[in-house]
Design an enzyme around this catalytic site. Structure first.
Site, PDB file in Angstrom:
ATOM      1  N   ASP A   1      -7.709  21.711  -9.748  1.00 35.31           N
ATOM      2  CA  ASP A   1      -8.229  20.406  -9.349  1.00 35.31           C
ATOM      3  C   ASP A   1      -9.046  19.856 -10.514  1.00 35.31           C
ATOM      4  O   ASP A   1      -9.400  20.596 -11.437  1.00 35.31           O
ATOM      5  CB  ASP A   1      -9.099  20.575  -8.107  1.00 35.31           C
ATOM      6  CG  ASP A   1      -9.748  19.279  -7.670  1.00 35.31           C
ATOM      7  OD1 ASP A   1      -9.079  18.239  -7.714  1.00 35.31           O
ATOM      8  OD2 ASP A   1     -10.930  19.322  -7.295  1.00 35.31           O
TER       9      ASP A   1
ATOM     10  N   GLU B   1     -21.795   8.192  -3.310  1.00 35.68           N
ATOM     11  CA  GLU B   1     -22.674   7.405  -2.463  1.00 35.68           C
ATOM     12  C   GLU B   1     -24.099   7.429  -2.992  1.00 35.68           C
ATOM     13  O   GLU B   1     -24.775   6.401  -3.072  1.00 35.68           O
ATOM     14  CB  GLU B   1     -22.641   7.960  -1.032  1.00 35.68           C
ATOM     15  CG  GLU B   1     -21.381   7.676  -0.283  1.00 35.68           C
ATOM     16  CD  GLU B   1     -21.458   6.356   0.466  1.00 35.68           C
ATOM     17  OE1 GLU B   1     -21.743   6.357   1.669  1.00 35.68           O
ATOM     18  OE2 GLU B   1     -21.240   5.314  -0.177  1.00 35.68           O
TER      19      GLU B   1
ATOM     20  N   PHE C   1     -15.063   5.575   5.568  1.00 30.50           N
ATOM     21  CA  PHE C   1     -14.057   5.888   4.551  1.00 30.50           C
ATOM     22  C   PHE C   1     -13.229   7.088   4.994  1.00 30.50           C
ATOM     23  O   PHE C   1     -13.750   8.032   5.584  1.00 30.50           O
ATOM     24  CB  PHE C   1     -14.753   6.214   3.225  1.00 30.50           C
ATOM     25  CG  PHE C   1     -13.811   6.642   2.128  1.00 30.50           C
ATOM     26  CD1 PHE C   1     -13.260   5.706   1.256  1.00 30.50           C
ATOM     27  CD2 PHE C   1     -13.460   7.974   1.965  1.00 30.50           C
ATOM     28  CE1 PHE C   1     -12.397   6.093   0.260  1.00 30.50           C
ATOM     29  CE2 PHE C   1     -12.598   8.372   0.968  1.00 30.50           C
ATOM     30  CZ  PHE C   1     -12.062   7.428   0.110  1.00 30.50           C
TER      31      PHE C   1
ATOM     32  N   GLY D   1      -6.422  13.665  -7.590  1.00 30.86           N
ATOM     33  CA  GLY D   1      -6.203  12.428  -6.851  1.00 30.86           C
ATOM     34  C   GLY D   1      -6.591  11.196  -7.639  1.00 30.86           C
ATOM     35  O   GLY D   1      -6.478  10.078  -7.140  1.00 30.86           O
ATOM     36  N   ASP D   2      -7.034  11.375  -8.878  1.00 32.15           N
ATOM     37  CA  ASP D   2      -7.480  10.253  -9.698  1.00 32.15           C
ATOM     38  C   ASP D   2      -6.319   9.436 -10.243  1.00 32.15           C
ATOM     39  O   ASP D   2      -5.160   9.870 -10.239  1.00 32.15           O
ATOM     40  CB  ASP D   2      -8.327  10.749 -10.869  1.00 32.15           C
ATOM     41  CG  ASP D   2      -9.744  11.077 -10.430  1.00 32.15           C
ATOM     42  OD1 ASP D   2     -10.162  10.586  -9.378  1.00 32.15           O
ATOM     43  OD2 ASP D   2     -10.419  11.831 -11.141  1.00 32.15           O
TER      44      ASP D   2
ATOM     45  N   ARG E   1      -2.909  11.169  -8.593  1.00 32.54           N
ATOM     46  CA  ARG E   1      -2.839  10.585  -7.255  1.00 32.54           C
ATOM     47  C   ARG E   1      -2.194  11.550  -6.258  1.00 32.54           C
ATOM     48  O   ARG E   1      -1.432  11.144  -5.370  1.00 32.54           O
ATOM     49  CB  ARG E   1      -2.054   9.280  -7.275  1.00 32.54           C
ATOM     50  CG  ARG E   1      -2.674   8.160  -8.092  1.00 32.54           C
ATOM     51  CD  ARG E   1      -3.911   7.599  -7.428  1.00 32.54           C
ATOM     52  NE  ARG E   1      -4.319   6.308  -7.968  1.00 32.54           N
ATOM     53  CZ  ARG E   1      -5.450   5.704  -7.666  1.00 32.54           C
ATOM     54  NH1 ARG E   1      -6.310   6.289  -6.846  1.00 32.54           N
ATOM     55  NH2 ARG E   1      -5.755   4.532  -8.179  1.00 32.54           N
TER      56      ARG E   1
ATOM     57  N   ASN F   1      -9.999  19.395   0.238  1.00 26.00           N
ATOM     58  CA  ASN F   1      -8.630  18.968  -0.060  1.00 26.00           C
ATOM     59  C   ASN F   1      -7.888  19.959  -0.943  1.00 26.00           C
ATOM     60  O   ASN F   1      -6.705  19.785  -1.222  1.00 26.00           O
ATOM     61  CB  ASN F   1      -8.643  17.591  -0.730  1.00 26.00           C
ATOM     62  CG  ASN F   1      -9.409  17.595  -2.035  1.00 26.00           C
ATOM     63  OD1 ASN F   1     -10.278  18.432  -2.254  1.00 26.00           O
ATOM     64  ND2 ASN F   1      -9.096  16.666  -2.917  1.00 26.00           N
TER      65      ASN F   1
END
EC number: 7.6.2.1
Length: 1186
Positions: free
Chosen positions: A416, A536, A583, A722-723, A831, A860
């Protein structure tokens, strides 16, 4: 926790407002008459709360609350544990031979066969018990302590602070007036942040024990299921019905935090609870060595059967044809054996006897020895100070010992990015507002880009080496999470900017649109924030530092201190929070609907660019082009971006939305989530663009160095993230996975043809064209690889996005995709969804048959970790779910270098040598039995005493091999890291190949032959002592056994590379124990010691022949191995042999000799900064030659 950089105080001013954090109105369910599903299939559960004596409650046949969390119970311990042990083929074989030892066929006594088996089986069995208690309503408002397992559906329980919930409960009330409670779900999902739950308003007043006297309620809800995040039902109380949602559900094994107590009604018990329904056994993982070990044992079984068959045939023929030659066996009076009239029956009986006798070919103590060694190896991994992360006080942790040796055979690492290669500690560094870019910070990726372009950030020390600056040339921020520098908008200067009103709305949105909880230091009055994600926290901190300080939150409001654009003063503004649209990975956005002090209804939204730009209104796209450009630039710099937008809602529009969202949330239908999505989708549109944020997730310390060492070790590294593609590519450059001269094969669906089809909306046509496009790109990529010839100078990188990956993983495409990926030096999948990560891992593992290692830090990544041969969890800031699903946990990616190159190599070498040696020593011992059988015409008489046979594997040869498995080192940790190519011995599996295994077996066979024939020939022709007696079976057997004990232990001494005091003790101690045993055992009465009675004291020890023969046989047996090892070490050294020579000759720091060693690498180093420097040198040499 994200804060202002100050140390966390011991006391917080939180008690006053703790119950008022964010009980938002959107979480308060509103009952609608859409409950047709209740009572139907899947929604048939009926619960009578606080009515234990109700006949209707008794009629419900629900599960009790007993959950078996251990492997064994009192009644199943013996059968289950025995099953676990005897499912191993070898142990089952020994059980059968142990049972047969009670028959007349046995060549030894039954006790000598059963005792070692009981020792081995008993050494690996365990049991565990667990019990907890909780307060349960017993009537009349009284609560008594009761065991969890006695709870029933409908019971009212009282759970106090820091206690676990004993079952799935419906929250009725809490110590707070509004029935709020805070729950820690680390045992469920690994997340450490607290979740807010709220009971129904109608039950919130039940805050005293006495309130439950006479309380009755009736609940209808969904049937037990595994979905942790959904719950639908209704509660009927005092004739009225109220909807129930996940907001009222407290799950078993989650913990009550920051709340003095709660009252709840038991809804699901025992195996009906969601956590038990959701629990699945992790995939069983076995190392390659263990799998091959089973094949070796099958081979040994075949050899035992073959020898038994040969012996029984010869025995049968000899028995049939011979009556007088073996007169001493009295064949004329034999009932089974040696009876010429029943030779065929005697042969069958002999086969069974021989199968028992030759069972010593199979090492009975192999399994327990390996388990002991692996546990000790795991302890060493856990105690390694070099893998201890002091900053977070986190050591490495081997959560299973089954895969230690697998750590030394990793071929591919699937990693990851966020939180694994990077810190997942976000810093607000840049932003784009109203089409203007702000922020002058330099990211690590930008520095790497500068190095690629030859900027002054590269410090060249000499022609042949390059060192890169590892620190950004910016002043370090004193505020954690904030590394923003731009005088145009800092210190209130933003009010003079051309679009000051847009800037105000931008930072106001950051200060309001979130779920962060503020905490106030009681002493310093400073505010810190507890957020569900680092992003956040970074946004709220950035808003505070730029003049928009979020400082308080109640159940319906958010308070912000902000700079007034007109007066220039800091005002306190109150925003009423009406709804929070949270989200998730599908929505990729988050929104809040608030009402400001002027009565305006505002929808504030932030999300990913690929979902936000399409939601902009026509008049809200004023800055779209500039913002898109800035977002792409930020992605190129390795930054994570979010788009910020808003819209005003009319009262009528909001009223319609609120009714629909309440109706959707109250729905009991199976498509409840899709209904909610449809409602939110309609309101989150026609947005007005404000700008974009850019936060930096910095590379962890040591990541580039670690990747470089792993690449030198021949390990391939894939990144699954996932970027966005641009972000992933630039992170790849920053950590040296990619380099400038590397050819990139990019597979995506950003083609005009696909875009035109997408506009038509025909899904089938889009899918077909997309798959064809992906397949064509893969084929073209393979053609490029083939054309280049795969040389090191033509290293390729494969980069593929999530949409394309979905088609590349189709059954008819995935093998072609794997061929392309394996041929590339680096693979980056962008992604990627969690499922795609797991599918890619499965493809790599099953496709090339090599060991795969997956490493990640978030929930994930769980599928990927469980799918890989080895799952490594990073104990970072995204909770502990990845760690809980992993095989090994480490705190930083850089520790992977030492875990694999040092511990992995050592464990692989130790276990490989250990297993080979086990079979060697057992063949050496067992084959002498066969040779003696041959010498005695297969009379089924063993060469050794019964207890000599039984204790060989337990006392006289096991401890040295355990010491080898724990302590041996072919080279030190420093040289393992200095010469990473040493790791390739494990990747190639050269130390446990069939050639090496059969070589050790051959060593055992010829050792047995030398020992038997030299002992027999030396003792047979002459008198053994001064009395003129010739040696009998006891003397020959005792001499052979002594030689075997010496040989196998000295063979261990020759095989060891690194002697410790413990190894000296166990090797020489095993030999001494043999002499002590034969002495004291021989002193026991003859009925016990049988043929060994005083054999050492009276026959062996006084005889000079015994000592001379022992010395001669031991030297003769070990000499071939010694010569072979010396020749191999001098002329044909393996990797570790070459490094040992370098160390011995003092040439470890000589670049020329080190390069000679590195040239032996089977796989050219194509990634890492070492490969980058080598590519640069090749380029220079080519230019010079031209």
């Amino acid at each position: 926790m994200a804060g202002s950089g100050t140390k966390r105080p011991r006391r917080r001013r939180r008690r006053i407002h703790l119950s008022k954090l964010y009980t938002l109105t959107c979480t308060q369910s509103c009952f609608k008459q859409d409950h047709s599903q209740i009572g139907g299939p899947g929604y048939s559960r009926v619960v009578f709360c606080n009515e234990p004596d109700s006949p209707d409650a008794d009629s419900s046949n629900y599960s009790d609350n007993y959950v078996r969390t251990t492997k064994y119970t009192l009644t199943t311990f013996l059968p289950k544990s025995l099953f676990e042990q005897f499912r191993r083929v070898a142990n089952f074989y020994f059980l059968v031979t142990g049972i047969l030892s009670f028959t007349p066929l046995a060549p030894y006594t039954a006790s000598s066969a059963i005792v070692p088996l009981l020792f081995v089986i008993g050494a690996t069995m365990d049991i565990e018990v667990n019990n907890r208690r909780v307060k349960v309503h017993r009537g009349d408002g009284n609560f008594d302590s009761k065991e969890w397992k006695t709870l029933s559906v409908g019971d009212i329980v009282k759970v106090e602070k820091n206690e676990f919930f004993p079952a799935d409960l419906v929250l009725l009330s809490s110590s707070y007036e509004d029935a709020i409670c805070y729950v820690e779900t680390m045992n469920l999902d690994g997340e450490t942040n607290l979740k807010v739950k709220q009971g129904l308003e109608v039950t919130s007043s039940l805050r005293e024990d006495s309130n439950f006297k006479g309380f009755e309620a009736f609940v209808k809800c969904e049937d037990p299921n595994a979905n942790l995040y959904s719950f639908v039902g209704t509660m009927e109380l005092k004739g009225a019905k109220y909807p129930l949602s996940p907001q009222q559900l407290l799950l078993r094994d989650s913990k009550l935090r920051n709340t003095d107590f709660i009252f709840g009604a038991v809804i699901f018990t025992g195996h009906d609870t969601k956590v038990i329904q959701n629990s699945t056994d992790p995939p069983s993982k076995r190392s390659m060595i263990e799998k091959k070990m089973d094949k070796i044992i099958y081979l040994m079984f075949f050899m035992v059967v073959l020898m038994s068959f040969i012996g029984s045939v010869i025995f049968g023929v000899t028995t049939r044809d011979d009556l007088m030659r073996r007169w001493y066996l009295r064949p004329d009076s034999s009932s089974i054996f040696f009876d010429p009239k029943r030779a065929h029956v005697a042969a069958i009986y002999h086969f069974l006897t021989a199968a028992m006798l030759y069972s010593y070919f199979i090492p009975i103590s192999l399994y327990v020895s390996i388990e002991i060694v692996k546990v000790l190896q795991s302890i060493f991994i856990n105690q390694d100070i070099h893998m201890y992360y002091e900053e977070a006080d986190k050591p490495s942790r081997a959560r299973t010992s089954n895969l230690n040796e697998e750590l030394g055979q990793v071929d591919t690492i699937l990693s990851d990015k966020t939180g694994t290669l990077t810190c997942n500690s976000m810093e607000f560094i840049k932003c784009s507002v109203a089409g203007t870019a702000y922020g002058r910070g330099v990211t690590e990726v930008e520095m790497a880009m500068g190095r690629r372009k030859g900027s002054p950030l590269v410090l060249q020390s000499n022609e042949d080496d390059v060192e890169y600056s590892k620190e950004p040339f910016v002043e370090e921020s004193t505020v954690r999470g904030f590394n923003f520098r731009d005088e145009r908008i800092m210190n209130g200067n933003w009010v003079t900017e051309p679009h000051a009103d847009v800037i105000q709305k931008f930072f106001r949105l950051l200060a309001v649109c979130h779920t962060v909880i503020p905490e106030v230091d009681e002493d310093t009055e400073k505010i810190s924030y507890e957020a569900e994600s680092p992003d956040e926290a970074a946004f709220v901190i950035a808003a505070r530092e730029l003049g928009f300080e979020f400082y308080n939150r109640t159940q319906t409001t958010i308070s912000v201190r902000e700079l007034d654009l007109v007066t220039g003063k800091r005002d306190e503004r109150l925003y009423k929070v009406l709804n929070v649209l949270e989200f998730n990975s599908t929505r990729k956005r988050m929104s809040v609907i608030v009402e400001d002090e002027d009565g305006k209804l505002l929808l504030l939204c932030k999300g990913a660019d690929n979902v936000m730009f399409e939601r902009l209104s026509k008049n809200g796209r004023e800055f779209e082009e500039e913002t898109r450009d800035h977002v792409n630039e930020y992605a190129d710099a390795g930054l994570r971006t979010l788009i910020l937008a808003y819209r005003e809602l009319s009262e009528k529009e909001y009223k319609v939305f609120n009714e629909r969202i309440s109706e959707a949330k109250s729905s009991v239908s199976a498509d409840r989530e899709s209904l909610i999505e449809q409602v939110t989708d309609k309101v989150e549109k026609d947005l007005i663009l404000l700008g974009a944020t850019a936060v930096e997730d910095k590379l962890q310390n040591g990541v580039p160095d670690c990747i470089d060492k792993l690449a030198q070790a021949g390990i391939k590294i894939w990144v699954l993230t996932g970027d966005k593609m641009e972000t992933a590519i630039n992170i790849g450059f920053a950590c040296s996975l990619l380099r400038q001269d590397m050819k990139q094969i990019i597979i995506n669906l950003e083609t005009p043809e696909i875009h035109s089809l997408e506009k038509t909306g025909e899904k089938d046509a889009i899918a077909k064209a997309s798959k064809e496009s992906v397949l064509l790109q893969i084929i073209n990529g393979k053609a490029q690889l083939k054309h280049s010839g795969g040389g090191n100078s033509n290293a390729f990188a494969l980069i593929i996005d999530g949409k394309s990956l979905a088609y590349a993983l189709d059954d008819d495409v995935k093998h072609i995709f794997l061929e392309l990926a394996v041929g590339c030096a680096s693979v980056i999948c962008c992604r990627s969804s969690p499922k795609q990560k797991a599918l890619v891992t499965r493809l790599v593992k099953s496709g090339n048959g090599k060991t795969t290692l997956a490493i990640g830090d978030g929930a994930n990544d769980v599928g990927m970790l469980q799918e890989a041969d080895i799952g490594v969890g990073i104990s970072g800031v995204e909770g502990m779910q990845a760690v809980m699903s992993s095989d090994i946990a480490i705190a930083q990616f850089r520790y992977l270098e030492r875990l694999l190159l040092v511990h992995g190599h050592w464990c692989y070498r130790r276990i490989s040598t250990m297993v080979c040696y086990f079979f060697y020593k057992n063949i050496t011992f067992g084959f002498t039995l066969f040779l003696y059988e041959t010498y005695t015409t297969f009379s089924a008489t063993p060469a050794y005493n019964d207890w000599f046979l039984s204790l060989y594997n337990v006392f006289f040869s096991s401890l040295p091999v355990i010491a080898l498995g724990v302590f041996d080192q072919d080279v030190s940790a420093r040289y393992c890291l200095k010469f990473p190519l040493l790791y390739q011995e494990g990747v190639q599996n050269v130390l446990f190949s069939w050639r090496r295994i059969l070589g050790w077996m051959f060593n055992g066979f010829y050792s047995a032959v030398i020992i038997f024939f030299l002992c027999k020939s030396s003792l047979e022709p002459q008198a053994f002592n001064h009395q003129g007696k010739t040696p009998g079976r006891e003397i020959l057997g005792g001499t052979m056994y002594t030689c075997i004990v010496w040989v196998v232990n000295l063979q261990m001494a020759l095989a060891i590379s690194y002697f410790t005091l413990i190894q000296h003790i166990v090797i020489w101690g095993s030999i001494i124990v043999w002499y002590l045993f034969i002495t004291f055992y021989g002193e026991l009465p003859a009925m016990i010691s049988t043929g060994a009675y005083r054999v050492f004291v009276e026959a062996l020890a006084p005889s000079l022949s015994y000592w001379v023969v022992t010395l001669f046989v031991v030297v003769s047996t070990l000499l071939p191995y010694f010569v072979y090892s010396a020749v191999q070490m001098r002329f044909f050294p393996m990797y570790h042999g070459m490094i040992q020579w370098l160390r011995y000759e003092g040439q470890c720091n000589d670049p020329e000799y080190c390069d000679m060693v590195r040239q032996r690498s089977i796989r050219p180093t194509t990634v890492g900064f070492t490969a980058r420097l080598e590519a640069k040198r090749r380029s220079v040499r080519r230019s010079e030659s031209i």
